[in-house]
Design a protein around this motif. Structure first.
Motif, mmCIF file in Angstrom:
data_model
loop_
_atom_site.group_PDB
_atom_site.id
_atom_site.type_symbol
_atom_site.label_atom_id
_atom_site.label_comp_id
_atom_site.label_asym_id
_atom_site.label_seq_id
_atom_site.Cartn_x
_atom_site.Cartn_y
_atom_site.Cartn_z
ATOM 1 N N LEU A 52 0.805 -1.221 0.000
ATOM 2 C CA LEU A 52 0.000 0.000 0.000
ATOM 3 C C LEU A 52 0.838 1.270 0.000
ATOM 4 O O LEU A 52 0.363 2.321 -0.401
ATOM 5 C CB LEU A 52 -0.907 0.022 1.243
ATOM 6 C CG LEU A 52 -1.969 -1.072 1.334
ATOM 7 C CD1 LEU A 52 -2.701 -0.985 2.663
ATOM 8 C CD2 LEU A 52 -2.957 -0.957 0.184
ATOM 9 N N LEU A 53 2.052 1.182 0.477
ATOM 10 C CA LEU A 53 2.829 2.407 0.674
ATOM 11 C C LEU A 53 4.186 2.364 -0.017
ATOM 12 O O LEU A 53 4.931 1.392 0.110
ATOM 13 C CB LEU A 53 3.059 2.627 2.186
ATOM 14 C CG LEU A 53 3.887 3.854 2.570
ATOM 15 C CD1 LEU A 53 3.128 5.148 2.254
ATOM 16 C CD2 LEU A 53 4.248 3.821 4.054
ATOM 17 N N THR A 54 4.477 3.434 -0.757
ATOM 18 C CA THR A 54 5.823 3.661 -1.283
ATOM 19 C C THR A 54 6.328 4.955 -0.655
ATOM 20 O O THR A 54 5.607 5.965 -0.661
ATOM 21 C CB THR A 54 5.800 3.806 -2.815
ATOM 22 O OG1 THR A 54 5.325 2.587 -3.378
ATOM 23 C CG2 THR A 54 7.181 4.108 -3.369
ATOM 24 N N VAL A 55 7.499 4.914 -0.065
ATOM 25 C CA VAL A 55 8.063 6.108 0.571
ATOM 26 C C VAL A 55 9.060 6.747 -0.386
ATOM 27 O O VAL A 55 9.805 6.048 -1.076
ATOM 28 C CB VAL A 55 8.748 5.751 1.914
ATOM 29 C CG1 VAL A 55 9.382 6.984 2.543
ATOM 30 C CG2 VAL A 55 7.739 5.144 2.875
ATOM 31 N N TYR A 56 9.026 8.072 -0.437
ATOM 32 C CA TYR A 56 9.963 8.818 -1.274
ATOM 33 C C TYR A 56 11.118 9.333 -0.407
ATOM 34 O O TYR A 56 10.881 9.992 0.610
ATOM 35 C CB TYR A 56 9.267 10.025 -1.919
ATOM 36 C CG TYR A 56 8.145 9.692 -2.876
ATOM 37 C CD1 TYR A 56 7.983 8.419 -3.421
ATOM 38 C CD2 TYR A 56 7.238 10.676 -3.253
ATOM 39 C CE1 TYR A 56 6.952 8.142 -4.302
ATOM 40 C CE2 TYR A 56 6.207 10.404 -4.142
ATOM 41 C CZ TYR A 56 6.065 9.139 -4.659
ATOM 42 O OH TYR A 56 5.039 8.875 -5.539
ATOM 43 N N TYR A 57 12.351 9.060 -0.825
ATOM 44 C CA TYR A 57 13.547 9.490 -0.094
ATOM 45 C C TYR A 57 14.336 10.478 -0.948
ATOM 46 O O TYR A 57 14.495 10.277 -2.163
ATOM 47 C CB TYR A 57 14.435 8.286 0.245
ATOM 48 C CG TYR A 57 13.758 7.262 1.124
ATOM 49 C CD1 TYR A 57 13.771 7.400 2.508
ATOM 50 C CD2 TYR A 57 13.101 6.171 0.576
ATOM 51 C CE1 TYR A 57 13.141 6.456 3.326
ATOM 52 C CE2 TYR A 57 12.469 5.229 1.389
ATOM 53 C CZ TYR A 57 12.494 5.381 2.758
ATOM 54 O OH TYR A 57 11.869 4.458 3.555
ATOM 55 N N SER A 58 14.853 11.498 -0.289
ATOM 56 C CA SER A 58 15.617 12.538 -0.988
ATOM 57 C C SER A 58 16.878 11.956 -1.627
ATOM 58 O O SER A 58 17.592 11.165 -1.007
ATOM 59 C CB SER A 58 16.008 13.633 0.003
ATOM 60 O OG SER A 58 16.943 14.509 -0.593
ATOM 61 N N LEU A 59 17.163 12.391 -2.844
ATOM 62 C CA LEU A 59 18.421 11.995 -3.487
ATOM 63 C C LEU A 59 19.600 12.762 -2.900
ATOM 64 O O LEU A 59 20.750 12.418 -3.118
ATOM 65 C CB LEU A 59 18.338 12.241 -4.995
ATOM 66 C CG LEU A 59 17.459 11.255 -5.777
ATOM 67 C CD1 LEU A 59 17.231 11.738 -7.200
ATOM 68 C CD2 LEU A 59 18.090 9.871 -5.789
ATOM 69 N N ASN A 60 19.306 13.823 -2.129
ATOM 70 C CA ASN A 60 20.386 14.601 -1.519
ATOM 71 C C ASN A 60 20.868 13.981 -0.212
ATOM 72 O O ASN A 60 22.065 13.869 0.016
ATOM 73 C CB ASN A 60 19.924 16.041 -1.231
ATOM 74 C CG ASN A 60 19.555 16.769 -2.497
ATOM 75 O OD1 ASN A 60 20.113 16.499 -3.565
ATOM 76 N ND2 ASN A 60 18.597 17.678 -2.411
#
Lengths: 139, 162
Positions: A52-60
């Motif tokens: 149900l969940l995809t987390v977005y992580y900073s490329l920085n």
């Protein structure tokens, strides 16, 4: 009319919105029955936490910048069947995003601490940014 | 280039190649049924979502069409989390996977991200509704992470794309 790549690129890049200031947002997308939440303007990569969940992580800096919840209408239906009072959280067709993350967490009842942690981090972020979203739940 | 066929999956479900809808962009994408092109729709609101995020705008304008037209692989059938959700919408959802040679960070263009692939998710009505970079499977670096858990089948792969 089908756009050529050049026409599409020009059309998208001609929008002046890129110069507008970023504000955290969430949007329910009926095409994907999903809600995307963006709390920070960093470029990101996604990592599937569960179905149900995809987390977005900073490329920085690998910090969480947002996430995508799938199957929103199914989850909300399930929650409101089990907890009819949940509907009082929907005001003028909108719901606080942190409620959605928490209700997804309750509905999926994960046993892995890392999954629980990511849901909670997103719920905290949603609370901090005070983001609301359209709720696809007939009240 | 390989097209995979299955009795449980009817490519005719998707209908004619042309597709338009008010409030949506219509762009070309690789049609795995015959190796030609078909139309994919993108909601115009997706542009608004890029407010204050130049990398998001550039990714939509330049990377999304590239992956749709030159996929490394196409997967069909998004596995449902709940039984109630096992609809045709999910069975015929598609995921185009590509390895673009460039990426965007803020306003800057950079080389592709190592260890990452780019995915574009499309629903059964051929609307692209989300796209992003994701890590590849560490054991099978040509596939996205958790590929077998997420998708029912691979319908296309192109070994000529690195």
């Amino acid at each position: 009319m089908t756009l050529s790549n050049e026409q599409f690129e020009q059309l998208v890049l001609s929008q002046s919105i890129v110069n507008q200031p970023f504000t955290p947002f969430a949007r329910y997308d009926s095409d994907g029955d999903s809600i995307e939440f963006i709390a920070k303007p960093d470029a990101y990569y996604g990592r599937r936490v569960d179905g149900l969940l995809t987390v977005y992580y900073s490329l920085n800096d690998d910090e969480i910048v947002g996430g995508l919840i799938k199957g929103v209408s199914i989850v909300l239906k399930k929650i409101s069947q089990n907890f009819p009072g949940f509907k009082v959280s929907v005001v003028d067709g909108k719901i606080k995003l942190e409620y959605l993350f928490l209700s997804n967490l309750w509905a999926s009842n994960p046993d892995q601490p890392i999954i629980i942690r990511e849901y909670k981090r997103l719920a905290d972020m949603a609370e901090e940014t005070q983001v609301e979203t359209e709720c696809p739940l007939a009240v | 280039m390989e097209i995979y066929k299955s009795d449980e999956f009817d490519p005719g479900f998707y209908g004619p190649k042309k597709k338009t809808r008010r409030g949506y962009f219509s762009i070309h994408a690789f049609d795995f049924r015959d190796g030609g092109m078909w139309d994919i729709l993108i909601n115009e609101l997706c542009v608004t979502d890029c407010r204050g995020r130049p990398d998001a705008l550039n990714t939509l304008a330049k990377i999304v069409p590239l992956v749709l037209q030159n996929p490394k692989a196409i997967y069909a059938g998004i596995r449902p989390e709940y039984e109630q959700d096992s609809s045709k919408d999910l069975s015929y959802g598609l995921c185009y996977q590509g390895f673009p040679k460039r990426s965007f960070r803020g306003p800057d263009e950079l080389p592709a991200l190592p260890g990452k692939c780019f995915l574009v998710f499309i629903n059964a009505e051929r609307v692209a509704y989300t796209w992003r970079w994701e890590s590849v499977d560490p054991l099978r670096p040509l596939m996205p992470e958790y590929c077998q858990q997420r998708f029912e089948r691979k319908v296309f792969s192109n070994d000529t794309i690195e």
